[in-house]
Write a protein that holds these residues in place. Structure first.
Motif, mmCIF file in Angstrom:
data_model
loop_
_atom_site.group_PDB
_atom_site.id
_atom_site.type_symbol
_atom_site.label_atom_id
_atom_site.label_comp_id
_atom_site.label_asym_id
_atom_site.label_seq_id
_atom_site.Cartn_x
_atom_site.Cartn_y
_atom_site.Cartn_z
ATOM 1 N N VAL A 91 1.766 5.254 0.503
ATOM 2 C CA VAL A 91 1.492 6.314 1.452
ATOM 3 C C VAL A 91 1.732 7.687 0.930
ATOM 4 C CG1 VAL A 91 2.104 7.186 3.914
ATOM 5 C CG2 VAL A 91 1.975 4.606 3.536
ATOM 6 N N HIS B 84 -1.066 -0.583 10.040
ATOM 7 C CA HIS B 84 -0.671 0.231 9.009
ATOM 8 C C HIS B 84 -0.436 1.913 9.507
ATOM 9 C CE1 HIS B 84 -1.482 -2.751 6.243
ATOM 10 N NE2 HIS B 84 -1.034 -2.440 5.090
ATOM 11 N N ARG B 85 -1.443 2.352 10.073
ATOM 12 C CA ARG B 85 -1.393 3.497 10.782
ATOM 13 C C ARG B 85 -0.338 3.464 11.793
ATOM 14 N NH1 ARG B 85 -7.842 5.260 10.913
ATOM 15 N NH2 ARG B 85 -7.856 6.083 8.867
ATOM 16 N N PHE C 242 -6.480 1.789 0.181
ATOM 17 C CA PHE C 242 -6.267 0.840 1.486
ATOM 18 C C PHE C 242 -7.316 -0.202 1.308
ATOM 19 C CE2 PHE C 242 -6.761 -0.797 5.874
ATOM 20 C CZ PHE C 242 -5.540 -1.477 5.788
ATOM 21 N N VAL D 268 3.192 3.803 9.994
ATOM 22 C CA VAL D 268 3.280 5.211 9.500
ATOM 23 C C VAL D 268 3.892 5.995 10.208
ATOM 24 C CG1 VAL D 268 2.370 7.151 8.325
ATOM 25 C CG2 VAL D 268 1.844 4.911 7.593
ATOM 26 N N TRP E 158 -6.029 -4.370 10.799
ATOM 27 C CA TRP E 158 -4.880 -4.183 9.850
ATOM 28 C C TRP E 158 -4.811 -2.566 9.522
ATOM 29 C CZ3 TRP E 158 -1.873 -7.542 7.916
ATOM 30 C CH2 TRP E 158 -2.219 -8.858 7.614
ATOM 31 N N LEU F 207 4.905 -6.895 8.528
ATOM 32 C CA LEU F 207 4.735 -5.887 7.894
ATOM 33 C C LEU F 207 5.959 -4.855 8.152
ATOM 34 C CD1 LEU F 207 1.691 -6.410 9.193
ATOM 35 C CD2 LEU F 207 1.223 -4.616 7.955
ATOM 36 N N LEU G 239 2.878 -5.764 3.406
ATOM 37 C CA LEU G 239 2.681 -7.009 4.398
ATOM 38 C C LEU G 239 2.514 -8.083 3.817
ATOM 39 C CD1 LEU G 239 -0.617 -8.117 4.182
ATOM 40 C CD2 LEU G 239 -1.395 -5.894 4.180
ATOM 41 N N THR H 277 0.752 -1.169 0.020
ATOM 42 C CA THR H 277 -0.040 -0.013 0.003
ATOM 43 C C THR H 277 0.887 1.187 -0.002
ATOM 44 O OG1 THR H 277 -1.714 -1.126 1.466
ATOM 45 C CG2 THR H 277 -1.864 1.155 1.211
ATOM 46 N N ILE I 98 3.985 0.753 2.244
ATOM 47 C CA ILE I 98 3.935 -0.307 3.464
ATOM 48 C C ILE I 98 3.626 -1.904 2.787
ATOM 49 C CG2 ILE I 98 2.529 -1.506 5.474
ATOM 50 C CD1 ILE I 98 2.030 1.583 6.041
ATOM 51 N N THR J 33 7.851 -0.772 6.392
ATOM 52 C CA THR J 33 7.721 0.272 5.798
ATOM 53 C C THR J 33 8.889 0.467 4.725
ATOM 54 O OG1 THR J 33 8.651 1.834 7.481
ATOM 55 C CG2 THR J 33 6.315 1.712 7.462
ATOM 56 N N LEU K 9 -2.701 6.507 3.724
ATOM 57 C CA LEU K 9 -2.856 5.315 3.033
ATOM 58 C C LEU K 9 -3.786 5.595 1.653
ATOM 59 C CD1 LEU K 9 -3.578 2.803 5.940
ATOM 60 C CD2 LEU K 9 -1.231 3.320 4.694
#
Length: 287
Positions: free
Chosen positions: A38, A75-76, A46, A79, A71, A117, A91, A36, A89, A119, A43
């Protein structure tokens, strides 16, 4: 700066992250993944990536170990912890580690999926210099397995394809099967002829690109004509424009195919406009 990564419920410095040598993702490529993008710390697309993750897991009978909310939270968190403004990102979910090597699937009741996961910081991702010059591609035979619609980690041949392109002094490769282009090594392939946008229809032959789907919506909203069908390398060479789409390249013009300039040999107006529309719309919808 050491990245913070996520492994099976824990946030760890990347040099402390470990996965078992018996993990089936490592031994059997028995795993799926998503990437995904950024932009502005948010995102892009997403929900689409999460939906495709579920589709891939279902196709391989791997249990989804996390809820949609989980999920998103992970992700957040990544970040924030890694101060990602523009980047990606990655995963990966594997079938897990049964404690030894065996071709048979382990019992899902006793073998939990492995979740990883991390980054990748990519400043300037949306303002790539390549978007202004375009990329050059070669064609290679598509000899991958028949379920390219499942986003597995079986990426050896696509990697080899990128190296073939690099050896030829180009940027990427388009794969050809039965005389028609399936897709790029890590992207969907498109051409434009006479104002019509052409890309291969969805099937098991290609990955169901999330960016592809978004670009189709953007094209429809801009009242552009689209035809979903296979096309040949010869058609691509005779096209007015060509481009690729992916989560990291967005809409990237293709200016040369197998040594033949496409159109003017420079990024065309339709591809550039689609890139502009896509980035504008996705920045608005980012979460």
């Amino acid at each position: 700066m050491t990245r913070t990564v996520y492994v099976n419920g824990d946030y760890l410095p990347e040099d402390e992250a470990k996965v078992s040598i018996f993990d089936r993702g490592f031994l059997m490529a028995d795993a799926v993944y998503e990437v995904t993008s950024v932009l502005g710390g948010k995102l892009i697309d997403f929900p689409g990536h999460l939906a495709r993750l579920q589709r891939s897991l279902d196709a391989l009978d791997i249990r989804n170990p996390l809820s949609e909310d989980d999920w998103l939270a992970i992700h957040r968190a990544l970040v924030e912890k890694n101060a990602i403004d523009e980047g990606m990102i990655y995963l990966q979910v594997s079938r897990g580690s049964p404690g030894d090597r065996d071709f048979s699937f382990p019992d899902p009741e006793t073998c939990a999926p492995t979740v990883v996961l991390f980054t990748q910081s990519k400043p300037g991702l949306a303002d790539s210099p390549q978007a202004k010059t375009g990329i050059r591609v070669i064609s290679i035979e598509d000899i991958r397995w028949g379920r390219r619609d499942i986003k597995t980690v079986q990426l050896l041949y696509p990697s080899m394809g990128k190296m073939m392109a690099k050896k030829a002094g180009c940027d990427d490769a388009w794969l050809v099967e039965d005389g028609a282009v399936t897709e790029g090594t890590s992207n969907n392939a498109w051409i434009i002829k006479g104002g019509k946008i052409i890309t291969r229809q969805l099937s098991n032959d290609i990955l169901h690109g999330i960016t592809r789907a978004s670009v189709l919506r953007c094209a429809a909203e801009a009242q552009m004509e689209v035809e979903e069908r296979p096309f040949t390398i010869a058609e691509a060479q005779e096209a007015d424009e060509a481009f690729i789409t992916s989560a990291s390249a967005f809409v990237m013009p293709v200016v040369e195919v197998d040594g033949v300039a496409v159109g003017s040999g420079k990024p065309g107006p339709v591809a550039m406009r689609l890139r502009e529309i896509y980035l504008e719309e996705k920045r608005k919808a980012a979460i």
